[in-house]
Design an enzyme around this catalytic site. Structure first.
Site, PDB file in Angstrom:
ATOM      1  N   HIS A 255       0.850  -1.196   0.000  1.00 43.17           N
ATOM      2  CA  HIS A 255       0.000   0.000   0.000  1.00 43.17           C
ATOM      3  C   HIS A 255       0.879   1.237   0.000  1.00 43.17           C
ATOM      4  CE1 HIS A 255      -3.129   2.882   1.213  1.00 43.17           C
ATOM      5  NE2 HIS A 255      -3.979   1.999   0.748  1.00 43.17           N
ATOM      6  N   GLU A 313      -7.943  -4.822  -0.091  1.00 40.92           N
ATOM      7  CA  GLU A 313      -8.574  -5.553  -1.195  1.00 40.92           C
ATOM      8  C   GLU A 313      -8.572  -7.062  -0.968  1.00 40.92           C
ATOM      9  OE1 GLU A 313     -10.063  -3.646  -2.933  1.00 40.92           O
ATOM     10  OE2 GLU A 313      -8.928  -1.978  -3.759  1.00 40.92           O
TER      11      GLU A 313
HETATM   12  N1  ACO Z   1       3.880  -7.659  -4.970  1.00 40.46           N
HETATM   13  C1  ACO Z   1       5.174  -7.649  -5.335  1.00 40.46           C
HETATM   14  N2  ACO Z   1       5.976  -6.571  -5.206  1.00 40.46           N
HETATM   15  C2  ACO Z   1       5.430  -5.466  -4.683  1.00 40.46           C
HETATM   16  C3  ACO Z   1       4.080  -5.417  -4.284  1.00 40.46           C
HETATM   17  C4  ACO Z   1       3.301  -6.567  -4.448  1.00 40.46           C
HETATM   18  N3  ACO Z   1       1.998  -6.590  -4.089  1.00 40.46           N
HETATM   19  N4  ACO Z   1       3.811  -4.180  -3.813  1.00 40.46           N
HETATM   20  C5  ACO Z   1       4.952  -3.475  -3.916  1.00 40.46           C
HETATM   21  N5  ACO Z   1       5.933  -4.253  -4.456  1.00 40.46           N
HETATM   22  C6  ACO Z   1       7.306  -3.850  -4.713  1.00 40.46           C
HETATM   23  C7  ACO Z   1       7.353  -2.662  -5.651  1.00 40.46           C
HETATM   24  O1  ACO Z   1       7.442  -3.104  -6.982  1.00 40.46           O
HETATM   25  C8  ACO Z   1       8.576  -1.929  -5.188  1.00 40.46           C
HETATM   26  O2  ACO Z   1       9.676  -2.548  -5.781  1.00 40.46           O
HETATM   27  P1  ACO Z   1      10.892  -1.649  -6.384  1.00 40.46           P
HETATM   28  O3  ACO Z   1      11.362  -0.797  -5.248  1.00 40.46           O
HETATM   29  O4  ACO Z   1      11.875  -2.678  -6.850  1.00 40.46           O
HETATM   30  O5  ACO Z   1      10.279  -0.862  -7.501  1.00 40.46           O
HETATM   31  C9  ACO Z   1       8.637  -2.226  -3.694  1.00 40.46           C
HETATM   32  O6  ACO Z   1       7.875  -3.406  -3.504  1.00 40.46           O
HETATM   33  C10 ACO Z   1       8.091  -1.142  -2.810  1.00 40.46           C
HETATM   34  O7  ACO Z   1       6.825  -0.749  -3.241  1.00 40.46           O
HETATM   35  P2  ACO Z   1       6.073   0.466  -2.536  1.00 40.46           P
HETATM   36  O8  ACO Z   1       6.742   1.754  -2.885  1.00 40.46           O
HETATM   37  O9  ACO Z   1       5.889   0.157  -1.099  1.00 40.46           O
HETATM   38  O10 ACO Z   1       4.658   0.362  -3.229  1.00 40.46           O
HETATM   39  P3  ACO Z   1       3.967   1.430  -4.170  1.00 40.46           P
HETATM   40  O11 ACO Z   1       3.525   2.587  -3.344  1.00 40.46           O
HETATM   41  O12 ACO Z   1       4.790   1.705  -5.360  1.00 40.46           O
HETATM   42  O13 ACO Z   1       2.695   0.627  -4.667  1.00 40.46           O
HETATM   43  C11 ACO Z   1       0.688  -0.579  -4.630  1.00 40.46           C
HETATM   44  C12 ACO Z   1       1.577   0.413  -3.875  1.00 40.46           C
HETATM   45  C13 ACO Z   1       0.324  -0.010  -6.014  1.00 40.46           C
HETATM   46  C14 ACO Z   1      -0.594  -0.811  -3.828  1.00 40.46           C
HETATM   47  C15 ACO Z   1       1.478  -1.912  -4.763  1.00 40.46           C
HETATM   48  O14 ACO Z   1       1.795  -2.392  -3.491  1.00 40.46           O
HETATM   49  C16 ACO Z   1       0.729  -2.956  -5.579  1.00 40.46           C
HETATM   50  O15 ACO Z   1       0.754  -2.925  -6.801  1.00 40.46           O
HETATM   51  N6  ACO Z   1       0.053  -3.929  -4.898  1.00 40.46           N
HETATM   52  C17 ACO Z   1      -0.681  -4.942  -5.603  1.00 40.46           C
HETATM   53  C18 ACO Z   1      -2.009  -4.398  -6.135  1.00 40.46           C
HETATM   54  C19 ACO Z   1      -3.007  -4.118  -5.013  1.00 40.46           C
HETATM   55  O16 ACO Z   1      -3.195  -4.923  -4.102  1.00 40.46           O
HETATM   56  N7  ACO Z   1      -3.670  -2.954  -5.109  1.00 40.46           N
HETATM   57  C20 ACO Z   1      -4.673  -2.514  -4.142  1.00 40.46           C
HETATM   58  C21 ACO Z   1      -4.104  -1.536  -3.180  1.00 40.46           C
HETATM   59  S1  ACO Z   1      -5.269  -1.081  -1.935  1.00 40.46           S
HETATM   60  C22 ACO Z   1      -5.977   0.336  -2.506  1.00 40.46           C
HETATM   61  O17 ACO Z   1      -5.417   1.050  -3.253  1.00 40.46           O
HETATM   62  C23 ACO Z   1      -7.384   0.654  -2.081  1.00 40.46           C
END
Ligand code: ACO
Length: 377
Positions: A255, A313
């Site tokens: 998140h 979610e």
């Molecule tokens: N699975 C695998 N890797 C992940 C995930 C995940 N679910 N979430 C984050 N990462 C990775 C990112 O790719 C990033 O890697 P990098 O530094 O090599 O680029 C690292 O972990 C850190 O990510 P964050 O900066 O903490 O996450 P960001 O703010 O960019 O994204 C998001 C947040 C879009 C929710 C992401 O976690 C994601 O895509 N999750 C899966 C989709 C999801 O569940 N969406 C619903 C969110 S809830 C809502 O919005 C109501």
């Protein structure tokens, strides 16, 4: 000078409103709705009580709640024009969120003031979604039941069977949990529109448009698909590992704001546990909790120290599936709740009385020489 202005891409970290409606603390994993920690009221309040709380900044007396329930129940029936839009959309098998957006636009034709508009918007969204869904499935749409609560009536109109008390409780807990969440994209959209002294219907139609995007309201369906793809506890680690190795994201985890378990996931996990304890698919429940534990552990190995935890979610998917809602209705059901928060934000923004009008930095060229059309090559 304009070129020296810093651009805050995505407006990250910019405070654009003061609100009494909700507080999101991503580090502590805390969500407060109008003064109440989410976990203290979400599984107790009726959705009508939560609406009253957001709109009036106080809990209703029994009489005030009854009046709101009656006023909402009296507004549930769709006008012929709304019905006509739904029927035309069904012929094209349109996406449910698109239908909700188009049908909501028609609600402006008969409303006379903001108070009535708010009631009509909240009351008719479940009717729009259920009516459309039944037509799409080749079933006769059902008339709303004024004797049922907001949540119970939605389940009734979808299925044509009176829901159990446990099912109504589970849906109300979900609706209360996602009703408001700080200045998210759709809430900001609603506030921008109403800040121009436009009307509530326009603000809510715009907010629906923002919510339907996959970066905002669209993840619970894919989270459930992932669990079904895994299929059994034995396969969880292998499938999840393979996804991470392929660079895929695990749906329902991570998140932007929360770096601990999303407090909404906590509340919904408990609600799902209660729902599934009675008449749910216990094997699925076991699988989901196993997938959660495995995913969180693998994400910690994959991105050490990034604190990728379960988000709202993941358990939304399990809870709504437990209520027999198809994945196509997950985001529309989110909207049926969030409209209550959008309206509260619109009322708050109206009292601010100032148009939301940020600035931009010009990055194009300057001093171009105008060339007449017949001289251009
Ligand atoms: N699975 C695998 N890797 C992940 C995930 C995940 N679910 N979430 C984050 N990462 C990775 C990112 O790719 C990033 O890697 P990098 O530094 O090599 O680029 C690292 O972990 C850190 O990510 P964050 O900066 O903490 O996450 P960001 O703010 O960019 O994204 C998001 C947040 C879009 C929710 C992401 O976690 C994601 O895509 N999750 C899966 C989709 C999801 O569940 N969406 C619903 C969110 S809830 C809502 O919005 C109501």
């Amino acid at each position: 000078m304009a070129t020296e202005m810093q651009v805050h891409v995505g407006l990250e970290g910019i405070v654009a409103a003061a609100t009494r409606l909700s507080s999101v603390d991503g580090k502590a994993g805390e969500l407060i709705i109008a003064g109440f920690p989410l976990e203290d009221f979400a599984d107790q309040a009726t959705f009508e009580e939560t609406l009253y709380l957001l709109w009036h900044d106080a809990l209703p007396t029994a009489q005030q709640e009854a009046t709101l329930c009656n006023n909402l129940a009296a507004q549930r029936t769709l006008a012929p024009i709304t019905f006509a839009v739904i029927r035309a959309a069904a012929e094209r098998k349109a996406d449910v969120m698109d239908v909700l957006r188009m049908a909501t636009s028609t609600l402006g034709l008969d409303v006379t003031d903001d108070q009535q508009a708010a009631l009509v918007l909240v009351a008719q969204m479940p009717t729009i979604v259920a009516t459309y869904w039944r037509i799409l499935q080749g079933q006769e749409p059902l008339a709303p039941r004024p004797d049922l609560s907001h949540a119970a009536n939605y389940l009734w109109m979808l299925k044509g069977a009176e829901p159990s008390a446990e099912q109504v409780r589970a849906l109300e807990t979900y609706l209360n949990t996602v009703v408001d969440h700080g200045l998210n994209a759709s809430t900001f959209t609603a506030r921008v529109i109403i800040s121009t002294q436009s009307d509530l219907i326009s603000a809510i139609v715009g907010a629906i448009g923002a919510l339907k995007g996959p970066l905002h309201g669209g993840a619970p369906g894919p989270a459930l698909d992932m669990v079904f793809e895994i299929g059994s506890i034995e396969r969880a680690e292998t499938v999840l590992r393979a996804k991470l190795e392929r660079g895929e994201r695990l749906m329902g985890f991570g998140h932007r704001v929360y770096k601990v378990r999303d407090p909404r996931a906590e509340v919904l996990a408990r609600a799902a546990q209660k729902l599934f304890a009675n008449d749910g698919d216990k094997q699925l429940y076991e699988l989901v909790t196993h997938v959660e534990r495995t995913a969180v552990a693998l994400l910690e190995q994959h991105k050490p120290g990034r604190n990728l935890q379960t988000n709202v979610e993941f358990y939304t998917a399990l809870l709504l599936h437990g209520l027999d809602l198809p994945t196509e209705l997950f985001t529309p059901t989110f909207t049926i709740s969030r409209v209550g928060g959008w309206l509260a934000h619109c009322f708050e923004q109206q009292s601010v009385g100032r148009i939301i009008r940020p600035q931009s930095v010009y990055t194009g060229v300057k001093n171009r020489a105008w060339v007449a059309a017949n001289e251009r090559h």
